[in-house]
Enzyme design. Structure first.
Site, PDB file in Angstrom:
ATOM      1  N   SER A  44       0.803  -1.232   0.000  1.00 37.55           N
ATOM      2  CA  SER A  44       0.000   0.000   0.000  1.00 37.55           C
ATOM      3  C   SER A  44       0.831   1.276   0.000  1.00 37.55           C
ATOM      4  O   SER A  44       0.309   2.340  -0.288  1.00 37.55           O
ATOM      5  CB  SER A  44      -0.936   0.031   1.205  1.00 37.55           C
ATOM      6  OG  SER A  44      -0.191  -0.127   2.391  1.00 37.55           O
ATOM      7  N   ASP A 332      -3.560   7.640   8.120  1.00 38.47           N
ATOM      8  CA  ASP A 332      -4.499   6.726   8.784  1.00 38.47           C
ATOM      9  C   ASP A 332      -3.730   5.780   9.703  1.00 38.47           C
ATOM     10  O   ASP A 332      -2.574   6.053  10.030  1.00 38.47           O
ATOM     11  CB  ASP A 332      -5.396   6.005   7.758  1.00 38.47           C
ATOM     12  CG  ASP A 332      -4.645   4.979   6.904  1.00 38.47           C
ATOM     13  OD1 ASP A 332      -3.462   4.694   7.193  1.00 38.47           O
ATOM     14  OD2 ASP A 332      -5.252   4.454   5.953  1.00 38.47           O
ATOM     15  N   HIS A 335      -0.641   4.414   7.497  1.00 39.14           N
ATOM     16  CA  HIS A 335      -0.040   5.070   6.332  1.00 39.14           C
ATOM     17  C   HIS A 335       0.298   6.528   6.583  1.00 39.14           C
ATOM     18  O   HIS A 335      -0.376   7.209   7.346  1.00 39.14           O
ATOM     19  CB  HIS A 335      -0.989   4.957   5.139  1.00 39.14           C
ATOM     20  CG  HIS A 335      -1.327   3.532   4.811  1.00 39.14           C
ATOM     21  ND1 HIS A 335      -2.488   2.933   5.212  1.00 39.14           N
ATOM     22  CD2 HIS A 335      -0.623   2.590   4.148  1.00 39.14           C
ATOM     23  CE1 HIS A 335      -2.502   1.673   4.804  1.00 39.14           C
ATOM     24  NE2 HIS A 335      -1.375   1.432   4.161  1.00 39.14           N
TER      25      HIS A 335
END
Ligand SMILES: *[C@@H]1O[C@H](CO)[C@@H](O)[C@H](O)[C@H]1NC(C)=O
Ligand SMILES: *[C@@H]1O[C@H](CO)[C@@H](O)[C@H](O)[C@H]1NC(C)=O
Ligand SMILES: *[C@@H]1O[C@H](CO)[C@@H](O)[C@H](O)[C@H]1NC(C)=O
Ligand SMILES: *[C@@H]1O[C@H](CO)[C@@H](O)[C@H](O)[C@H]1NC(C)=O
Ligand SMILES: CC(=O)N[C@H]1CO[C@H](CO)[C@@H](O)[C@@H]1O
Length: 371
Positions: A44, A332, A335
């Site tokens: 990610s 978040d 991340h």
């Protein structure tokens, strides 16, 4: 299946399918000259939207508001308010944004392509069934390589492949998944055996690309996994030690493995970026780097906003969102914000202002310029 999903409090991510080509080699001539393409693999940290196109859960997707709220003004699938490290690298290299491999209609690979998938690991067992594992990303790359050969001819395709830079962020999810799922796979190994499998699978993909002609590799090591907002919940406000230990072991093993490849593979060059150390620096001294908050996320809920509820689409509608993402290190539960990614990208690139000893032995700009 449902249980397993719910158990996944936090996580990471990542790419792929082949479309048919259109342009012949004449038109591509000038495009491939004097320019290095960028092929992106991993999780990610680098997924620009491949997971929008696979059958997975919202835990592994970020294609809903407020993801994307600052730069793109719409949710692209990136786990960020804006751009990722790879987006800045493309910009520095004078390339267009590198599109997700699975994005419908994306079949032009002269500038590279992005295979990364949020949640993916180097091990196929990691979040199996929900992500595109690194091994599958490598298979998609083989298809791209074949297509380039068909379109450009063997010689020119070989040039594109050997001039290109291959950027990776992988391993984070291999260490997160044992704590986030009820799988017992991890428990059958000692930590050092497990780490050596992760790094072994990673380097075997690097070697496969090397055999196809790839020479220039950019590698981002593991972030300080135990100290990001989600895992910090498990550590009662301090870093979750077990997870950080795995990240440290990974970084040492990876660093040795890459210098081994450098010694044994003629022409093999790499940039290793120490995201672990740079992440910890900012967590501990946010204001030195222009952040107001280094521990709490901008988007999420609970202590440190460490619960992965950002966007309200992951089984819980309620979440909090900060006003100014640029004041935060973390976007978040796991991340970083675009503001943080921009700093990391500048260091990895080796820009004059970044003043970093965290990229070795070459900077990424060196690899791009080395045509
Ligand atoms: C390539 O660039 C040259 C000049 O730089 C131009 O004359 C030529 O038409 C271009 N070829 C193609 C196929 O675009
Ligand atoms: C997607 O996965 C779910 C279970 O995870 C399954 O029920 C469904 O049939 C899958 N859909 C497709 C199109 O494969
Ligand atoms: C790759 O991972 C698998 C588990 O998925 C493991 O059995 C294998 O030994 C690993 N390969 C290397 C080269 O470490
Ligand atoms: C966190 O705190 C709770 C209650 O104070 C305690 O039961 C738990 O063991 C602690 N966990 C860790 C990882 O220290
Ligand atoms: C905390 C830690 O061990 N960081 C290491 C991670 O790996 C790099 C090599 O890339 C080391 O230089 C760091 O010290």
């Amino acid at each position: 299946m449902k249980k397993k999903l719910e158990a996944r409090v936090f996580f990471f991510f990542v790419a792929a399918l082949l479309a048919s080509g259109s342009h012949g080699s004449k038109q591509s001539d000038n495009r491939t000259k004097n320019r290095a393409a960028l092929f992106i693999f991993g999780d990610s940290l680098l997924d620009a939207g491949n997971n929008n196109y696979i059958n997975t859960s919202t835990l592994d997707q970020a294609n809903f508001w407020p993801y994307g709220e600052t730069f793109f003004n719409f949710p692209t699938g990136r786990f960020c308010d804006g751009r990722l490290i790879s987006d800045f690298i493309a910009e520095y290299a004078n390339l267009p944004l590198i599109e997700p491999y699975l994005q419908p209609g994306n079949n032009q690979y002269y500038y590279g392509v992005n295979f990364a998938s949020a949640g993916a690991g180097a091990l196929v067992e990691t979040f199996q069934g929900f992500v595109i594992p690194l091994r599958t990303q490598a298979k998609y790359f083989n298809k791209v390589e074949r297509k380039l050969r068909q379109e450009l001819g063997r010689r020119e395709a070989k040039q594109v492949i050997s001039k290109a830079v291959y950027l990776f962020s992988i391993g984070n999810n291999d260490y997160i998944s044992p704590f986030a799922t009820s799988s017992h796979f991890f428990n059958s190994f000692t930590p050092s055996h497990y780490v050596s499998m992760v790094v072994g699978n990673f380097t075997s993909v690097i070697q496969e690309i090397y055999r196809k002609g790839g020479r220039k590799f950019g590698v981002i090591n593991s972030l300080p996994l135990g100290c990001v907002p989600g895992p910090r919940l498990l550590g009662n406000g301090t870093c979750f030690h077990k997870l950080s230990q795995l990240a440290v072991l990974h970084n040492r093993t990876l660093s040795l493995a890459l210098s081994h490849l450098h010694k044994h593979l003629p022409g093999f060059k790499y940039s290793l970026y120490d995201l672990y150390t740079e992440g910890i620096r900012r967590i501990n001294h946010p204001s030195k780097f222009g952040f107001k908050e280094g521990k709490r996320a901008c988007c999420g809920s609970g202590p440190y906003r460490g619960q992965a509820t950002c966007g309200g689409r992951r089984g819980q509608k309620y979440f909090e969102l900060c006003e100014e993402p640029n004041h935060y290190l973390f976007w978040d539960s796991v991340h970083f914000t675009e503001f943080a990614y921009k700093q990391f990208a500048a260091q990895l690139w080796g820009s004059h202002t970044s003043n970093s000893n965290s990229v070795k032995p070459y900077t990424l700009s060196h690899l791009f310029q080395d045509l």
